[in-house]
Design a protein around this motif. Structure first.
Motif, short mmCIF file in Angstrom:
data_model
loop_
_atom_site.label_atom_id
_atom_site.label_comp_id
_atom_site.label_asym_id
_atom_site.label_seq_id
_atom_site.Cartn_x
_atom_site.Cartn_y
_atom_site.Cartn_z
N GLU A 25 0.85 -1.21 0.14
CA GLU A 25 -0.09 0.00 0.00
C GLU A 25 0.91 1.13 -0.19
OE1 GLU A 25 -3.27 1.55 3.02
OE2 GLU A 25 -3.67 -0.32 2.32
N LYS A 27 1.52 5.54 -1.21
CA LYS A 27 1.03 7.08 -1.30
C LYS A 27 1.80 7.35 -2.64
CE LYS A 27 -0.49 8.39 2.99
NZ LYS A 27 -2.16 8.46 2.92
N ARG A 28 1.08 7.91 -3.64
CA ARG A 28 1.74 8.22 -4.99
C ARG A 28 2.56 9.28 -4.78
NH1 ARG A 28 -1.65 11.28 -9.53
NH2 ARG A 28 -1.90 12.49 -8.13
N ASN A 43 1.63 6.71 -11.70
CA ASN A 43 0.40 6.43 -12.28
C ASN A 43 0.74 5.51 -13.44
OD1 ASN A 43 -1.23 7.47 -10.11
ND2 ASN A 43 -2.04 9.19 -11.72
N GLN A 59 -5.98 -1.47 -6.44
CA GLN A 59 -7.16 -0.77 -5.92
C GLN A 59 -6.42 0.71 -5.50
OE1 GLN A 59 -7.94 -3.58 -2.89
NE2 GLN A 59 -9.83 -4.17 -3.70
N SER A 60 -7.42 1.63 -5.77
CA SER A 60 -6.91 3.00 -5.09
C SER A 60 -7.94 3.76 -4.58
CB SER A 60 -6.35 3.87 -6.35
OG SER A 60 -7.36 4.02 -7.38
N LYS A 61 -7.70 4.74 -3.70
CA LYS A 61 -8.52 5.64 -3.02
C LYS A 61 -8.19 6.74 -3.10
CE LYS A 61 -10.57 6.51 1.28
NZ LYS A 61 -9.87 7.20 2.51
N ARG A 62 -8.78 7.72 -3.57
CA ARG A 62 -8.30 9.22 -3.66
C ARG A 62 -8.81 10.02 -2.51
NH1 ARG A 62 -6.35 9.97 -8.75
NH2 ARG A 62 -6.98 8.48 -10.20
N TYR A 67 -4.61 6.05 -1.18
CA TYR A 67 -3.59 5.18 -1.14
C TYR A 67 -3.64 4.56 -2.57
CZ TYR A 67 -7.27 1.97 0.04
OH TYR A 67 -8.43 1.14 0.12
N ILE A 68 -2.68 3.69 -2.86
CA ILE A 68 -2.61 2.82 -4.14
C ILE A 68 -2.32 1.45 -3.56
CG2 ILE A 68 -1.90 2.04 -6.23
CD1 ILE A 68 -1.40 5.07 -6.81
N ARG A 69 -3.09 0.45 -3.65
CA ARG A 69 -2.90 -0.96 -3.10
C ARG A 69 -2.55 -1.85 -4.37
NH1 ARG A 69 -7.47 -2.12 0.28
NH2 ARG A 69 -6.34 -1.15 1.76
#
Length: 156
Positions: A25, A27-28, A43, A59-62, A67-69
């Motif tokens: 997991e 953080k970009r 990305n 999976q990602s959450k903005r 996060y990007i998992r």
């Protein structure tokens, strides 16, 4: 690291983490800062190098706590993998994604090198030789699905 571009380096870094753990997991912005690049580069690497065809689920959450998992996908057996690939192909597939799919089959020892090369030759832009890109991608999808179905039934 001569001859490697930043995308290769970021990919290697993430795969190194995934070798130690089934999931990462990130953080970009933190990874971009670590490699002194723009977040869109992260990305790009994730979108092109960590696809389901290559055995990864992303999976990602903005947002602020975003996060990007990335998870390494573990399919139960070859048949499950082949079924998943057939679903992913859908009605059409571009040459780059077809290459990733064939590479995954080869890496997972579902097919041999010779078979992989034959599939790539049969689905190449040069072999299909149609001016209409959508038609080319539909033909490529039909060929790949036919091959995957053959592999699927051959293994039962």
């Amino acid at each position: 690291m001569q001859g490697r571009n930043i995308s290769d380096i970021i990919e290697a870094y993430l795969k190194e983490i995934l070798a130690e753990s089934a999931r990462v997991e990130i953080k970009r912005s933190e990874i971009a800062e670590l490699f002194n690049c723009v977040p869109s580069q992260i990305n790009y690497v994730i979108k092109t190098r960590f696809t389901i065809q290559r055995g990864y689920l992303v999976q990602s959450k903005r947002g602020g706590g975003g996060y990007i998992r990335i998870e390494k996908v573990k399919l139960l057996d070859d048949r499950d993998m082949l079924d998943t690939m057939i679903q992913l192909i859908g009605e059409q597939i571009n040459q780059r994604d077809a290459l990733s799919l064939v590479q995954k089959l080869y890496d997972d020892q579902v097919i041999e090198r010779k078979e992989a090369n034959l599939i790539l030759a049969a689905t190449s832009r040069e072999t299909l030789a149609v001016a209409d890109r959508q038609l080319e991608e539909r033909l490529r999808a039909r060929i790949l699905i036919g091959i995957l179905n053959h592999l699927r039934y051959e293994r039962e």
